[in-house]
Design a protein around this motif. Structure first.
Motif, PDB file in Angstrom:
ATOM      1  N   SER A  58      34.856  37.397  47.204  1.00 30.29           N
ATOM      2  CA  SER A  58      34.976  36.947  45.815  1.00 30.29           C
ATOM      3  C   SER A  58      35.336  38.116  44.920  1.00 30.29           C
ATOM      4  CB  SER A  58      33.668  36.307  45.342  1.00 30.29           C
ATOM      5  OG  SER A  58      32.628  37.269  45.283  1.00 30.29           O
ATOM      6  N   ALA A  59      35.909  37.797  43.776  1.00 27.80           N
ATOM      7  CA  ALA A  59      36.212  38.806  42.765  1.00 27.80           C
ATOM      8  C   ALA A  59      35.041  38.916  41.797  1.00 27.80           C
ATOM      9  CB  ALA A  59      37.484  38.427  42.008  1.00 27.80           C
ATOM     10  N   LEU A  60      34.754  40.138  41.367  1.00 29.65           N
ATOM     11  CA  LEU A  60      33.635  40.370  40.461  1.00 29.65           C
ATOM     12  C   LEU A  60      33.874  39.665  39.122  1.00 29.65           C
ATOM     13  CD1 LEU A  60      30.961  42.056  40.194  1.00 29.65           C
ATOM     14  CD2 LEU A  60      32.361  43.775  39.015  1.00 29.65           C
ATOM     15  N   ASP A  61      32.828  38.997  38.627  1.00 33.65           N
ATOM     16  CA  ASP A  61      32.866  38.334  37.315  1.00 33.65           C
ATOM     17  C   ASP A  61      34.007  37.332  37.211  1.00 33.65           C
ATOM     18  OD1 ASP A  61      30.669  39.816  36.541  1.00 33.65           O
ATOM     19  OD2 ASP A  61      31.892  41.441  35.734  1.00 33.65           O
ATOM     20  N   SER A  62      34.255  36.593  38.279  1.00 29.17           N
ATOM     21  CA  SER A  62      35.329  35.608  38.302  1.00 29.17           C
ATOM     22  C   SER A  62      34.976  34.517  39.293  1.00 29.17           C
ATOM     23  CB  SER A  62      36.646  36.278  38.689  1.00 29.17           C
ATOM     24  OG  SER A  62      37.542  35.364  39.260  1.00 29.17           O
ATOM     25  N   ALA A  63      35.512  33.327  39.084  1.00 33.12           N
ATOM     26  CA  ALA A  63      35.270  32.211  39.996  1.00 33.12           C
ATOM     27  C   ALA A  63      36.273  32.174  41.140  1.00 33.12           C
ATOM     28  CB  ALA A  63      35.336  30.887  39.225  1.00 33.12           C
ATOM     29  N   LEU A  82      29.654  52.921  39.938  1.00 32.69           N
ATOM     30  CA  LEU A  82      29.958  51.541  40.288  1.00 32.69           C
ATOM     31  C   LEU A  82      30.235  50.729  39.027  1.00 32.69           C
ATOM     32  CD1 LEU A  82      27.192  50.945  42.963  1.00 32.69           C
ATOM     33  CD2 LEU A  82      29.631  50.528  43.369  1.00 32.69           C
ATOM     34  N   PRO A  83      31.217  49.834  39.049  1.00 28.14           N
ATOM     35  CA  PRO A  83      31.416  48.933  37.909  1.00 28.14           C
ATOM     36  C   PRO A  83      30.149  48.112  37.657  1.00 28.14           C
ATOM     37  CG  PRO A  83      33.292  48.852  39.402  1.00 28.14           C
ATOM     38  CD  PRO A  83      32.238  49.654  40.096  1.00 28.14           C
ATOM     39  N   THR A  84      29.880  47.815  36.412  1.00 28.79           N
ATOM     40  CA  THR A  84      28.675  47.075  36.040  1.00 28.79           C
ATOM     41  C   THR A  84      28.573  45.765  36.818  1.00 28.79           C
ATOM     42  OG1 THR A  84      28.748  48.011  33.817  1.00 28.79           O
ATOM     43  CG2 THR A  84      27.419  46.020  34.136  1.00 28.79           C
ATOM     44  N   LEU A  86      42.500  46.259  47.352  1.00 26.16           N
ATOM     45  CA  LEU A  86      42.350  44.925  46.772  1.00 26.16           C
ATOM     46  C   LEU A  86      42.861  44.937  45.332  1.00 26.16           C
ATOM     47  CD1 LEU A  86      38.735  44.185  48.048  1.00 26.16           C
ATOM     48  CD2 LEU A  86      40.857  43.219  48.960  1.00 26.16           C
ATOM     49  N   PRO A  87      43.528  43.864  44.900  1.00 23.57           N
ATOM     50  CA  PRO A  87      44.054  43.810  43.531  1.00 23.57           C
ATOM     51  C   PRO A  87      43.007  43.385  42.504  1.00 23.57           C
ATOM     52  CG  PRO A  87      44.704  41.856  44.706  1.00 23.57           C
ATOM     53  CD  PRO A  87      43.955  42.706  45.702  1.00 23.57           C
ATOM     54  N   TYR A  88      41.737  43.440  42.877  1.00 21.70           N
ATOM     55  CA  TYR A  88      40.647  43.052  41.990  1.00 21.70           C
ATOM     56  C   TYR A  88      39.404  43.827  42.419  1.00 21.70           C
ATOM     57  CZ  TYR A  88      39.921  40.103  46.097  1.00 21.70           C
ATOM     58  OH  TYR A  88      39.769  39.658  47.391  1.00 21.70           O
ATOM     59  N   ILE A  89      38.391  43.843  41.571  1.00 23.98           N
ATOM     60  CA  ILE A  89      37.114  44.455  41.923  1.00 23.98           C
ATOM     61  C   ILE A  89      36.359  43.472  42.806  1.00 23.98           C
ATOM     62  CG2 ILE A  89      34.934  45.382  41.070  1.00 23.98           C
ATOM     63  CD1 ILE A  89      36.350  46.013  38.442  1.00 23.98           C
ATOM     64  N   PRO A  90      36.011  43.858  44.043  1.00 28.15           N
ATOM     65  CA  PRO A  90      35.345  42.902  44.943  1.00 28.15           C
ATOM     66  C   PRO A  90      33.918  42.607  44.523  1.00 28.15           C
ATOM     67  CG  PRO A  90      35.465  45.062  45.957  1.00 28.15           C
ATOM     68  CD  PRO A  90      36.266  45.145  44.690  1.00 28.15           C
ATOM     69  N   GLY A  91      33.526  41.357  44.739  1.00 27.37           N
ATOM     70  CA  GLY A  91      32.154  40.939  44.461  1.00 27.37           C
ATOM     71  C   GLY A  91      31.372  40.751  45.743  1.00 27.37           C
ATOM     72  N   LYS A  92      31.342  39.535  46.269  1.00 19.66           N
ATOM     73  CA  LYS A  92      30.574  39.215  47.471  1.00 19.66           C
ATOM     74  C   LYS A  92      31.500  39.080  48.675  1.00 19.66           C
ATOM     75  CE  LYS A  92      26.938  39.216  44.943  1.00 19.66           C
ATOM     76  NZ  LYS A  92      25.988  40.353  45.030  1.00 19.66           N
TER      77      LYS A  92
END
Length: 446
Positions: A56-61, A381-383, A424-430
């Motif tokens: 998943s992308a951080l802070d995104s659905a 680390l990003p918040t 990755l073209p986004y900040i990774p989440g999970k």
């Protein structure tokens, strides 16, 4: 109500949102029809035995599915809200996409599964897809995978008076969009845990008048059609219960004063208590546990302190994993069919142990193998982010995300080295691994 909003209708909105959430990077979300890949001659070479990653992308659905080993994108999906966690289903085919505060769990089909054709096992491969099946009970929190089952514990809500509950799912329940899967409903809320054991469920019990949300007892429940009946409340108590795991013979729960151990012999369950070791001082307690069905030991964590717990011998032994500057553990688990144990800490360092089972010939059950510093960046680390770990159930690979550098790394446990990186073209989440745990043509690449 089940979530049925077409992806085509929302893809434009998602792309716009991701321009902000993922650092001015445009990500296209596509909807594809599932295409099954199979060979009628039972040649399994066409089926991916390495598995797939859901990230998943951080802070995104936004949620993406990658094909291993190259980590190429297969598809991407939009769920209802930013995922708070990702878990694999009982047989690793589906990703449970948890949106805890929205009281929702969506499921993504990773597209790899296996069927028993009597005279042989047959592997299948298809395109990923967002499933119509979903869960909408209140506060999905603890997820436990065991022997083809996934137990989902819903905490409920003390403010609204919504009681806790448990749903136990198989991959067939998810794939066939069933509504008759077994459930347990409590009479009060609780921050509990449940361990599925076939027709049985070992789940926590909280006194309705308790001043804490944590339970202090455990019950044995037996499935009857679509519900569970309480058959036994174990007399051994577990104050401040938090954390649970299971192996072939035991179920373990973390308590403030030790570990509650429940042994299963057939349909008989007996409880005992293992007191905290002398290495647990002050307010230290086992708050999380790891287990594996083939492993004799559980691994317990009290903050950053690590303990090997042997239920049959009644032992709790501290393990020196050389934490260095680490102040938290962000991921852990048995790997390579129980031959390794790995843990990832908040400095981006992966620690690898060889697991030998019970002590023999002077050899420790957990033998320190190596430590890999996977993050060399001096930036913070990003918040809201952290280093995440996914463990393959089919080979000797694990995967780690670095939100600072926006990298997805592959680590070979056999050689204890990082073998590839993917930007990755986004900040990774999970992150979670999906696939076939025991491929029909099993192999290990070293």
């Amino acid at each position: 109500m089940r979530y049925t909003t077409p992806l085509r209708a929302i893809s434009i909105a998602v792309s716009a949102a991701l321009l902000v959430a993922c650092g001015d990077t445009e990500i296209n979300i596509n909807e594809r029809e599932p295409v099954v890949i199979e060979n009628p001659e039972h040649d399994h070479d066409a089926v991916n035995t390495h598995g797939r990653l859901v990230i998943s992308a951080l802070d995104s659905a936004y949620v993406q599915v990658l094909a291993l080993p190259a980590k190429t994108e297969l598809d991407s999906f939009l769920v209802t809200a930013t995922p708070s966690a990702l878990y694999a289903s009982g047989d690793y085919r589906y990703a449970a996409v948890v949106q805890r505060t929205q009281d929702r769990v969506n499921f993504i089909d990773g597209g790899l599964w296996q069927e028993d054709h009597a005279d042989h096992l047959h592997d299948y491969e298809a395109e990923p897809r967002l499933m119509p099946f979903q869960l909408t009970q209140v506060r999905p929190t603890h997820f436990t995978q065991a022997e083809g089952q996934l137990a989902v514990f819903f905490d409920g809500n003390s403010v609204t008076g919504t009681p806790a509950g448990v749903a136990v799912l198989t991959d067939a329940d998810i794939g066939e969009d069933r509504t008759d899967y077994p459930e347990l409903t409590y009479d009060t809320h609780q921050h509990g845990a449940a361990q599925p054991r076939g027709e049985f469920l070992i789940s926590t019990i909280r006194d309705v008048n308790s001043s804490t949300t944590l339970p202090d007892k455990v019950g044995l429940y037996h499935q009857h059609s679509e519900h569970y009946d309480l058959e036994q409340t174990f007399t051994e108590t577990c104050p401040g219960l938090h954390g649970s795991a299971q192996n072939h013979d035991f179920i373990a729960f973390g308590c403030t004063d030790g570990v509650l151990l429940i042994a299963q012999t057939g349909s008989t369950f007996t409880a005992s208590k293992l007191a905290n070791s002398d290495a647990l001082t002050g307010s230290m307690r086992i708050g999380s546990l790891g287990g594996f069905h083939k492993a004799e030991h559980f691994v317990g964590f009290a903050g950053t302190s690590m303990f090997a717990i042997h239920p049959e011998e009644g032992e709790m032994v501290a393990l020196d994993w050389q934490p260095g500057n680490a102040t938290a553990i962000t991921g852990y688990g048995f790997a390579e069919q129980g031959e390794k144990f790995v843990l990832l800490d908040n400095t981006g360092t992966l620690t690898i142990f060889n697991y030998h089972g019970h002590d023999h010939a002077g050899q420790n059950a957990f033998e320190f193998d190596s430590k890999l510093a996977l993050n060399t960046s001096a930036n913070a680390l990003p918040t809201g982010s952290r280093f995440e770990l996914a463990i393959s159930a089919s080979d000797d690979k694990v995967y780690v995300t670095n939100p600072i550098t926006r990298q997805l790394m592959t680590i070979d446990l056999h050689d204890a080295e990082m073998v590839s990186e993917k930007p990755l073209p986004y900040i990774p989440g999970k992150l979670v691994w999906l696939g076939i745990a025991s491929p029909a043509d099993a192999h290990h690449d070293h």
